[in-house]
Structure formats: C-alpha cells, structure tokens
Design a protein around this motif. Structure first.
Motif, PDB file in Angstrom:
ATOM      1  N   HIS A   1      66.136  15.686  39.666  1.00 11.70           N
ATOM      2  CA  HIS A   1      66.511  14.551  40.623  1.00 11.70           C
ATOM      3  C   HIS A   1      65.550  14.845  41.797  1.00 11.70           C
ATOM      4  N   TYR A   2      65.354  15.920  42.443  1.00  8.31           N
ATOM      5  CA  TYR A   2      64.259  15.994  43.324  1.00  8.31           C
ATOM      6  C   TYR A   2      62.822  15.692  42.865  1.00  8.31           C
ATOM      7  N   ALA A   3      62.451  15.911  41.875  1.00  7.52           N
ATOM      8  CA  ALA A   3      61.140  15.701  41.267  1.00  7.52           C
ATOM      9  C   ALA A   3      60.941  14.325  40.879  1.00  7.52           C
ATOM     10  N   LEU A   4      61.991  13.516  40.439  1.00  8.68           N
ATOM     11  CA  LEU A   4      61.922  12.207  39.949  1.00  8.68           C
ATOM     12  C   LEU A   4      61.914  11.165  41.040  1.00  8.68           C
TER      13      LEU A   4
ATOM     14  N   ALA B   1      51.563  10.084  40.659  1.00  9.35           N
ATOM     15  CA  ALA B   1      52.366  11.342  40.655  1.00  9.35           C
ATOM     16  C   ALA B   1      53.180  11.203  39.337  1.00  9.35           C
ATOM     17  N   ARG B   2      53.682  12.638  38.901  1.00 12.59           N
ATOM     18  CA  ARG B   2      54.488  12.894  37.588  1.00 12.59           C
ATOM     19  C   ARG B   2      55.355  14.042  37.600  1.00 12.59           C
ATOM     20  N   ALA B   3      56.499  13.859  36.937  1.00 14.92           N
ATOM     21  CA  ALA B   3      57.314  15.071  37.019  1.00 14.92           C
ATOM     22  C   ALA B   3      56.796  16.067  35.999  1.00 14.92           C
ATOM     23  N   ARG B   4      56.813  17.192  36.428  1.00  9.11           N
ATOM     24  CA  ARG B   4      56.576  18.116  35.262  1.00  9.11           C
ATOM     25  C   ARG B   4      57.595  19.276  34.844  1.00  9.11           C
ATOM     26  N   CYS B   5      57.919  19.519  33.814  1.00  9.52           N
ATOM     27  CA  CYS B   5      59.065  20.411  33.295  1.00  9.52           C
ATOM     28  C   CYS B   5      58.387  21.612  32.795  1.00  9.52           C
ATOM     29  N   GLY B   6      58.927  22.843  33.500  1.00  9.27           N
ATOM     30  CA  GLY B   6      58.284  24.225  33.039  1.00  9.27           C
ATOM     31  C   GLY B   6      59.341  25.337  33.626  1.00  9.27           C
ATOM     32  N   PHE B   7      58.657  26.038  34.315  1.00 11.51           N
ATOM     33  CA  PHE B   7      59.435  27.369  34.737  1.00 11.51           C
ATOM     34  C   PHE B   7      58.976  27.925  36.271  1.00 11.51           C
TER      35      PHE B   7
ATOM     36  N   THR C   1      63.349  37.829  40.007  1.00 12.58           N
ATOM     37  CA  THR C   1      62.423  38.884  39.609  1.00 12.58           C
ATOM     38  C   THR C   1      62.257  38.959  38.484  1.00 12.58           C
ATOM     39  N   ASP C   2      61.124  38.807  37.995  1.00 17.89           N
ATOM     40  CA  ASP C   2      60.655  39.292  36.639  1.00 17.89           C
ATOM     41  C   ASP C   2      61.381  38.008  35.527  1.00 17.89           C
ATOM     42  N   ARG C   3      61.528  36.988  36.301  1.00 19.32           N
ATOM     43  CA  ARG C   3      61.917  35.768  35.207  1.00 19.32           C
ATOM     44  C   ARG C   3      61.564  34.401  35.546  1.00 19.32           C
ATOM     45  N   PHE C   4      61.242  33.748  34.535  1.00 17.94           N
ATOM     46  CA  PHE C   4      60.580  32.327  34.801  1.00 17.94           C
ATOM     47  C   PHE C   4      61.806  31.408  34.628  1.00 17.94           C
ATOM     48  N   VAL C   5      62.337  30.702  35.727  1.00 18.11           N
ATOM     49  CA  VAL C   5      63.445  30.058  35.665  1.00 18.11           C
ATOM     50  C   VAL C   5      63.234  28.590  35.219  1.00 18.11           C
ATOM     51  N   ASP C   6      64.022  28.088  34.244  1.00 21.38           N
ATOM     52  CA  ASP C   6      64.025  26.632  33.792  1.00 21.38           C
ATOM     53  C   ASP C   6      63.677  25.739  35.119  1.00 21.38           C
ATOM     54  N   HIS C   7      62.797  24.916  35.547  1.00 20.21           N
ATOM     55  CA  HIS C   7      62.836  24.062  36.583  1.00 20.21           C
ATOM     56  C   HIS C   7      61.651  22.917  36.504  1.00 20.21           C
ATOM     57  N   TRP C   8      61.910  21.920  37.451  1.00 22.41           N
ATOM     58  CA  TRP C   8      61.177  20.685  37.555  1.00 22.41           C
ATOM     59  C   TRP C   8      60.366  20.621  38.883  1.00 22.41           C
ATOM     60  N   VAL C   9      59.338  20.238  38.976  1.00 23.03           N
ATOM     61  CA  VAL C   9      58.605  19.966  40.157  1.00 23.03           C
ATOM     62  C   VAL C   9      57.762  18.579  39.917  1.00 23.03           C
ATOM     63  N   THR C  10      57.430  18.066  41.183  1.00 23.04           N
ATOM     64  CA  THR C  10      56.475  16.868  41.096  1.00 23.04           C
ATOM     65  C   THR C  10      55.049  17.364  41.191  1.00 23.04           C
ATOM     66  N   GLU C  11      54.299  16.825  40.379  1.00 22.48           N
ATOM     67  CA  GLU C  11      52.884  16.692  40.274  1.00 22.48           C
ATOM     68  C   GLU C  11      51.852  15.495  41.015  1.00 22.48           C
TER      69      GLU C  11
ATOM     70  N   TRP D   1      45.020  17.613  41.479  1.00 23.23           N
ATOM     71  CA  TRP D   1      46.685  17.470  41.292  1.00 23.23           C
ATOM     72  C   TRP D   1      47.310  18.709  41.997  1.00 23.23           C
ATOM     73  N   ILE D   2      48.325  18.422  42.620  1.00 23.61           N
ATOM     74  CA  ILE D   2      49.306  19.365  43.338  1.00 23.61           C
ATOM     75  C   ILE D   2      50.383  19.419  43.179  1.00 23.61           C
ATOM     76  N   LEU D   3      51.015  20.739  42.817  1.00 23.90           N
ATOM     77  CA  LEU D   3      52.525  20.840  42.377  1.00 23.90           C
ATOM     78  C   LEU D   3      53.158  20.826  43.961  1.00 23.90           C
ATOM     79  N   ALA D   4      54.022  20.018  43.792  1.00 23.74           N
ATOM     80  CA  ALA D   4      55.006  20.011  44.983  1.00 23.74           C
ATOM     81  C   ALA D   4      56.676  20.040  44.569  1.00 23.74           C
ATOM     82  N   ASP D   5      57.333  21.093  45.145  1.00 25.71           N
ATOM     83  CA  ASP D   5      58.728  21.267  44.892  1.00 25.71           C
ATOM     84  C   ASP D   5      59.404  20.784  46.050  1.00 25.71           C
ATOM     85  N   ALA D   6      59.895  19.691  46.100  1.00 25.97           N
ATOM     86  CA  ALA D   6      60.826  19.189  47.199  1.00 25.97           C
ATOM     87  C   ALA D   6      61.965  19.621  47.298  1.00 25.97           C
ATOM     88  N   GLN D   7      62.674  20.331  46.372  1.00 25.60           N
ATOM     89  CA  GLN D   7      63.816  20.866  46.509  1.00 25.60           C
ATOM     90  C   GLN D   7      64.055  22.074  47.518  1.00 25.60           C
ATOM     91  N   ILE D   8      62.996  22.736  47.663  1.00 24.83           N
ATOM     92  CA  ILE D   8      63.119  23.953  48.477  1.00 24.83           C
ATOM     93  C   ILE D   8      62.968  23.660  49.908  1.00 24.83           C
TER      94      ILE D   8
END
Length: 291
Positions: free
Chosen positions: A97-100, A113-119, A125-135, A144-151
């Motif tokens: 929702h933040y990314a969108l 701008a576009r939403a990206r789905c990844g990790f 630590t030592d884990r890639f968590v299911d996450h979305w950000v804006t590019e 292109w820059i990845l921006a995480d507006a949630q944090i």
C-alpha cells in the motif's frame, strides 16, 4: 527508454478524483514519504505505535486500489492529506500500500514510477523478507531508484537500518526475479526467501509473477494468488520462470517482451483471484491493457 508506460496512473494506481489532492503535496520523494507515513500504519506493527487495530482497520489491508484507499482515508478524516493522522486513526495496510500510493503520487506529478515485488534484507538477520517498494526514475541522475516509503524513524530504529531507505541499495532489496536467479545459480538458499514460515522456490516464483504483473501496471495484493502460482516446488515450470526473471532484471530493455509475456495465463491477472489470507476468491476490477 520508454518511460511513458510508468508516467500515467492506470488501474490500481489511478486515484481518480482523489488525485486532485496530490497537487498540494511536496514534489520531493522525502516529503511524499513523510506524508504517507502520516496516513498509513503497517497492519503487522500496531504495537510499535502503541495501538490496537480497530475493526475498520483490520479490513483495510485487502483494499487494492489507490482511489478506494484515499476515499476511505477521506471518509474517516476529511483533512488534507498533508495532515498526519494519529497512528490509531490511520489506514492500515502493508508494504504494498505504501509502494502503490507513492507510485500514484509520483505519476500524478509526471514522474515515472512503478511498484516492485521482491525481498528486503533489512528486517531480520540472514533472511530476505517478502516486501514491496517503489522504483522511480530520477531524471537528474538518469537512473531508477528504489524507495521504501514505509520505513519511518520508529521502524528504522527497530530494524537497525543504517542506509537511506529512499535510495535502497540493490543488494538490500532484491526484485523477485533476481532472488530467483540467485537461488537457481546456487548462490542463495531458497529457504531464506519468504515470510513467517512460508519460504522456498515456490514463494519466490509467485513473487516473480506478481512483479511481472506490477511491471504491467497490475499491482496486486501480496497474498493474491492466480495463474502459475503454486505452494509446491515440483509444480513450478522452472524454465518459464527463468525466462521471466531475466526480463525483470532490466525491464526497460525488455518492455515489449514483458507486455507479451503478460498475455500468458500463468501471468495475466484474471477477473477473479484467490485471496489467500481470507481464503476466498475475490473479483478484481477489470483492467484494460495499459498504453
């Protein structure tokens, strides 16, 4: 580079008449992120903000479109979007929702701008968590820059994040296709990619499909299931996901191919998807093929 595909709001990123409010918002990425942090609260972090989600908020993470999100925000609190709401009064969503909404805001200002789905690698630590950000495309820097507006500051402290989350390093957030390619090459453990107790190649492959849909302006919920998604590694068509993952690594070089592969029923978002959290099929607003 064809940025036009990502400059105009379409489908879920189209806020309709509610987009009129965007003109009064800041033009810089930091200002927009701050606005979003005052409007949204992450559904899985109420304790961080000292709140308990209300019945209203518990249903909000399943809202898909930017227009409906903003309508619900306005109905509950009619003040301009620039006025931060107390955490207990915010719209409850997830990373997507933040990314969108950031995509919707940036596109309304003519910024690709576009939403990206990844990790994300910055939550545990030592884990890639299911996450979305804006590019988004920074014209001044030509990249292109990845921006995480949630944090926000609280999450930054909680997760010990020490980098600029409005310019996320590519090794800190892996788009789903890059995660798939690493695991297929034996350079990463598929069990390190997922959320809660769900992880593995099947999870990564599903996120590859979600990312391709998002690159075609269909930003679905993280728990929407359709097409070629499966819960079993043996049911994945690895050669097919290999090819799709390659396209998502440099999407601007492969826009024609990405739009072509979206016609494959394993990728295309159908009129009805399965909401895995609610355990039921749900109708999705019809999508015209974007220009």
């Amino acid at each position: 580079m064809n940025l036009g595909l990502y400059r105009s709001p379409v489908a879920h990123s189209d806020a309709s008449l509610w987009a009129l409010q965007f003109a009064a918002l800041p033009d810089d990425i930091a200002g927009l992120a701050q606005v979003l942090q005052g409007l949204l609260v992450h559904e899985h972090m109420p304790d961080l903000y000292g709140i308990t989600l209300s019945d209203r908020q518990r249903g909000e993470p399943h809202v898909r479109g930017a227009g409906e999100i903003l309508e619900r925000i306005a109905v509950h609190d009619s003040r301009p979007l620039s006025h931060p709401r107390p955490p207990g009064e915010r719209f409850a969503g997830c990373c997507r929702h933040y990314a969108l909404l950031l995509v919707a805001m940036l596109r309304s200002k003519g910024i690709a701008a576009r939403a990206r789905c990844g990790f994300g690698a910055y939550f545990t630590t030592d884990r890639f968590v299911d996450h979305w950000v804006t590019e988004y495309f920074d014209a001044a820097q030509g990249r292109w820059i990845l921006a995480d507006a949630q944090i926000d500051d609280r999450q930054r402290a909680l997760f010990g994040i020490d980098f600029d989350t409005l310019d996320v390093p590519r090794e800190k957030f892996l788009v789903a296709g890059d995660a798939w390619r690493l695991c297929r090459a034996g350079r990463a453990d598929p069990q390190a990619f997922g959320v809660l107790d769900m992880a593995g190649l099947w999870f990564i492959a599903s996120n590859v499909i979600r990312d391709v849909a998002a690159l075609n302006n269909r930003e679905m919920l993280p728990w929407d299931v359709w097409g070629g998604m499966t819960l079993v590694d043996s049911e994945i068509d690895p050669a097919f996901i290999d090819g799709v993952a390659r396209l998502t690594h440099e999407p601007d070089r492969h826009l024609v191919e990405l739009r072509t592969v979206y016609d494959d029923p394993r990728i295309a978002v159908p009129p009805t998807v399965f909401n895995a959290v609610r355990g039921r099929p749900e109708a999705v607003s019809p999508f015209a093929h974007s220009a």
